[in-house]
Design a protein around this motif. Structure first.
Motif, PDB file in Angstrom:
ATOM      1  N   VAL A  93       0.893  -1.158   0.000  1.00 20.43           N
ATOM      2  CA  VAL A  93       0.000   0.000   0.000  1.00 20.43           C
ATOM      3  C   VAL A  93       0.933   1.211   0.000  1.00 20.43           C
ATOM      4  O   VAL A  93       1.628   1.446   0.979  1.00 20.43           O
ATOM      5  N   GLY A 152       0.383   4.230  13.648  1.00 20.06           N
ATOM      6  CA  GLY A 152       0.020   3.567  12.400  1.00 20.06           C
ATOM      7  C   GLY A 152      -1.204   2.698  12.602  1.00 20.06           C
ATOM      8  O   GLY A 152      -1.776   2.644  13.695  1.00 20.06           O
ATOM      9  N   GLY A 153      -1.609   2.026  11.535  1.00 17.13           N
ATOM     10  CA  GLY A 153      -2.804   1.206  11.579  1.00 17.13           C
ATOM     11  C   GLY A 153      -2.688   0.015  12.530  1.00 17.13           C
ATOM     12  O   GLY A 153      -3.684  -0.407  13.120  1.00 17.13           O
ATOM     13  N   SER A 154      -1.504  -0.513  12.660  1.00 20.08           N
ATOM     14  CA  SER A 154      -1.343  -1.684  13.535  1.00 20.08           C
ATOM     15  C   SER A 154      -1.671  -1.331  14.975  1.00 20.08           C
ATOM     16  O   SER A 154      -2.404  -2.056  15.659  1.00 20.08           O
ATOM     17  N   ASN A 157      -5.434  -0.576  15.342  1.00 19.02           N
ATOM     18  CA  ASN A 157      -6.217  -1.810  15.471  1.00 19.02           C
ATOM     19  C   ASN A 157      -6.066  -2.418  16.871  1.00 19.02           C
ATOM     20  O   ASN A 157      -7.027  -2.909  17.447  1.00 19.02           O
ATOM     21  N   HIS A 187      -6.152  -7.896   7.437  1.00 17.54           N
ATOM     22  CA  HIS A 187      -4.716  -7.591   7.521  1.00 17.54           C
ATOM     23  C   HIS A 187      -4.100  -8.350   8.702  1.00 17.54           C
ATOM     24  O   HIS A 187      -4.691  -8.429   9.777  1.00 17.54           O
ATOM     25  N   CYS A 189      -2.057  -7.652  10.840  1.00 18.38           N
ATOM     26  CA  CYS A 189      -1.832  -6.928  12.102  1.00 18.38           C
ATOM     27  C   CYS A 189      -3.009  -7.158  13.054  1.00 18.38           C
ATOM     28  O   CYS A 189      -2.877  -6.926  14.264  1.00 18.38           O
ATOM     29  N   GLY A 242     -11.707  -2.040   2.586  1.00 22.14           N
ATOM     30  CA  GLY A 242     -10.516  -1.963   1.749  1.00 22.14           C
ATOM     31  C   GLY A 242      -9.463  -2.939   2.248  1.00 22.14           C
ATOM     32  O   GLY A 242      -8.673  -2.612   3.117  1.00 22.14           O
ATOM     33  N   THR A 244      -6.086  -5.290   2.019  1.00 23.84           N
ATOM     34  CA  THR A 244      -4.774  -5.005   1.457  1.00 23.84           C
ATOM     35  C   THR A 244      -4.567  -5.776   0.150  1.00 23.84           C
ATOM     36  O   THR A 244      -4.011  -5.236  -0.808  1.00 23.84           O
ATOM     37  N   ASP A 269     -11.581  -2.394   9.971  1.00 24.27           N
ATOM     38  CA  ASP A 269     -10.235  -1.995   9.593  1.00 24.27           C
ATOM     39  C   ASP A 269     -10.315  -1.245   8.261  1.00 24.27           C
ATOM     40  O   ASP A 269     -10.459  -1.858   7.202  1.00 24.27           O
ATOM     41  N   ALA A 271      -7.875   0.966   7.477  1.00 26.16           N
ATOM     42  CA  ALA A 271      -6.542   1.596   7.469  1.00 26.16           C
ATOM     43  C   ALA A 271      -6.200   2.092   6.067  1.00 26.16           C
ATOM     44  O   ALA A 271      -5.783   3.228   5.881  1.00 26.16           O
ATOM     45  N   TYR A 272      -6.415   1.224   5.078  1.00 29.25           N
ATOM     46  CA  TYR A 272      -6.145   1.635   3.697  1.00 29.25           C
ATOM     47  C   TYR A 272      -7.320   2.420   3.099  1.00 29.25           C
ATOM     48  O   TYR A 272      -7.131   3.483   2.496  1.00 29.25           O
ATOM     49  N   ASP A 298      -5.870   5.122   8.379  1.00 29.55           N
ATOM     50  CA  ASP A 298      -4.474   5.582   8.321  1.00 29.55           C
ATOM     51  C   ASP A 298      -4.290   6.855   7.497  1.00 29.55           C
ATOM     52  O   ASP A 298      -4.229   6.791   6.266  1.00 29.55           O
ATOM     53  N   HIS A 300      -1.550   8.145   7.088  1.00 30.63           N
ATOM     54  CA  HIS A 300      -0.299   7.974   6.330  1.00 30.63           C
ATOM     55  C   HIS A 300      -0.488   7.078   5.103  1.00 30.63           C
ATOM     56  O   HIS A 300       0.452   6.773   4.396  1.00 30.63           O
ATOM     57  N   LYS A 301      -1.721   6.688   4.863  1.00 24.44           N
ATOM     58  CA  LYS A 301      -2.044   6.044   3.585  1.00 24.44           C
ATOM     59  C   LYS A 301      -2.972   6.978   2.807  1.00 24.44           C
ATOM     60  O   LYS A 301      -2.530   7.710   1.944  1.00 24.44           O
TER      61      LYS A 301
END
Ligand SMILES: *Cc1c(COP(=O)(O)O)cnc(C)c1O
Length: 482
Positions: A93, A152-154, A157, A187, A189, A242, A244, A269, A271-272, A298, A300-301
């Motif tokens: 991603v 971050g996403g991890s 979550n 994902h 994570c 969404g 991964t 989730d 994140a993406y 996220d 940052h995505k």
């Protein structure tokens, strides 16, 4: 003793560079960053690591000059491996790195405001909580919801899962009967977070997916009935907005129905995929996300920020607080009823980077319009590729929900997997774009993930050209059959 103190001060003052020194360093770093950004279109999306990649500088007693250090970073960090800043990054991603976010980070580091506690810096905490509430509103959560800006996403979550665990009363003695519902497309994570949260021995049900790799809610329903009948404790379902692998969005509204019916915590989730909610035409795909209990998303995505910012949104702040607060004696000054909740009470972190500034500044400076446009552009680029790559003789997976899709070249040669592995290898050697692969149900697929803010039509066309050339070359190398 005074002499000694003075002597030490003379040396320690080197930690406070003069204006002149700062200007010199600033200019050099700025020149480096400018050079990097100005040449980003010609830099590779992937470079083979250098033969001797070890950094030659040891940490010694005396300081060094900046120029050679930057040269070393250029050669051994910024020209090795994947280049996430490149618009040619179409694997995994892709990350972001919009420039105003770097300015936000610079300011946050230079002023070092403490954003863990409202008492310590009301302004910083207000900025962070406002950003969180803005995202809550975007997903359709009520005004009292909150969450946390994590790294971050991890971690986002993990915070959601920890909150769900405590809210549903899954204590050690009940873990073995507790049931979590996922799909194989979740994902990894999430599994990691379950283990870290002490739920490693809980029962995980992998619900089958449909032809679009979305959770099959009929099967979820059946499984829930069975588990309840057996006296187990279904407590958590994780949907993806969404995935991964293929960018699939689970049927969130149907999952929400079952979560309500069976009393589950419903975590999404996103994140993406979460920020695609900013695109009006895509909102329908996310219907039901507003009925969830928590969301990981996220910046940052999907908001194109540099790495280091994933958010968790939680409807029931009290539940989040109960799972994370701790009252330490030395913190007693900070404990009062403040008008804003403190991030330190809502996450595992105490002291943290003031990461709100890197998100707040770009949103203020640029406004939302370019973000919405970029997200819609990425979705359309993925669809464009989806059609073009078929014209080039490739087989594709399901039509993409968002901006990720899977494809592969169907050869008449037996070993289709081997051929496509070689094709990915060919793309990597070329370096101008970067693609990654995945395995779904034992089958090899190449992935296209369009999420870099620097990916435009030019990069997608380039990717198609490189794939066509790769196929030509690999076919010409194959022994002619029969
Ligand atoms: C990237 C991703 C994650 C993990 O987030 P990090 O920010 O890498 O920690 C989780 N879920 C999905 C769907 C993702 O795409």
């Amino acid at each position: 003793m005074s002499d000694k103190i003075q002597h030490l001060e003379r040396i320690s003052r080197q930690l406070e560079p003069t204006q002149e020194q700062r200007e010199e360093w600033n200019a050099q770093v700025q020149a480096y960053a400018d050079d990097f950004i100005n040449h980003i279109e010609t830099l590779h999306a992937y470079d083979e690591p250098p033969q001797n990649g070890r950094l030659s500088f040891t940490i010694g007693e005396e300081g060094k000059s900046l120029e050679p250090l930057l040269a070393e970073i250029r050669a051994k960090v910024d020209r090795a491996g994947i280049n996430p800043a490149s618009g040619g990054h179409l694997g995994y991603v892709p990350g972001g790195g919009i420039f105003p976010a770097a300015l936000g980070d610079y300011l946050a580091a230079a002023t070092n405001r403490y954003s863990g506690l409202f008492f310590a810096n009301p302004g910083a905490v207000r900025i962070e909580n406002e950003l969180i509430r803005w995202m809550c509103e975007m997903v359709g959560y009520p005004p009292k919801s909150l969450g946390n800006l994590a790294s971050g996403g991890s971690i986002a979550n993990l915070i959601a899962i920890t909150t769900a665990r405590d809210f549903k009363g899954i204590r050690a003695t009940r873990v073995e009967k507790a049931v979590v519902y996922l799909t194989q497309q979740v994902h990894h994570c999430v599994q990691k977070a379950l283990r870290i949260a002490g739920l490693g021995d809980a029962i995980i049900r992998y619900i089958p997916v449909d032809g679009h790799f979305r959770m099959d809610t009929k099967r979820l329903h059946q499984q829930l009935e069975r588990d309840r009948f057996q006296g187990l404790m279904p407590f958590l379902v994780v949907g993806s907005a969404g995935t991964t692998d293929t960018g699939a969005v689970d049927p969130l509204d149907e999952i929400a129905n079952l979560a309500e019916q069976f009393g589950l915590w419903f975590h999404v989730d996103a994140a993406y995929g979460g920020f695609f909610l900013l695109v009006e035409e895509l909102k329908e795909k996310f219907r039901g996300i507003e009925r969830s209990d928590s969301v990981a998303i996220d910046p940052h995505k999907g908001l194109f920020l540099p790495y280091g910012l994933g958010a968790v949104l939680i409807k029931n702040v009290e539940a989040q607080y109960n799972a994370h607060y701790y009252k330490a004696n030395y913190m007693q000054d900070a404990q009062q009823d403040w008008e804003e909740a403190s991030p330190a009470d809502l996450s595992p972190e105490l002291t943290k980077h003031f990461r709100g500034l890197r998100m707040w500044l770009p949103l203020q400076l640029l406004g939302l319009k370019p973000f919405r446009a970029a997200l819609e552009e990425k979705v359309l680029l993925c669809r464009y590729f989806y059609h073009k790559v078929q014209e080039a003789g490739f087989e594709v997976g399901p039509e993409p929900d968002l901006s990720i899709m899977i494809f592969r070249y169907k050869t008449r040669h037996e070993d289709c997997t081997r051929f496509n592995e070689q094709l990915v290898e060919y793309v990597r050697r070329d370096g101008r774009v970067f693609l990654s692969s995945t395995t779904i149900d034992g089958e090899y697929w190449i992935r296209l993930a369009v999420l870099s803010f620097r990916t435009h039509k030019r990069e997608i066309s380039l990717c198609l050209d490189i794939l066509r050339a790769g196929v030509q070359q690999l076919l010409s190398e194959q022994p002619v059959a029969g």
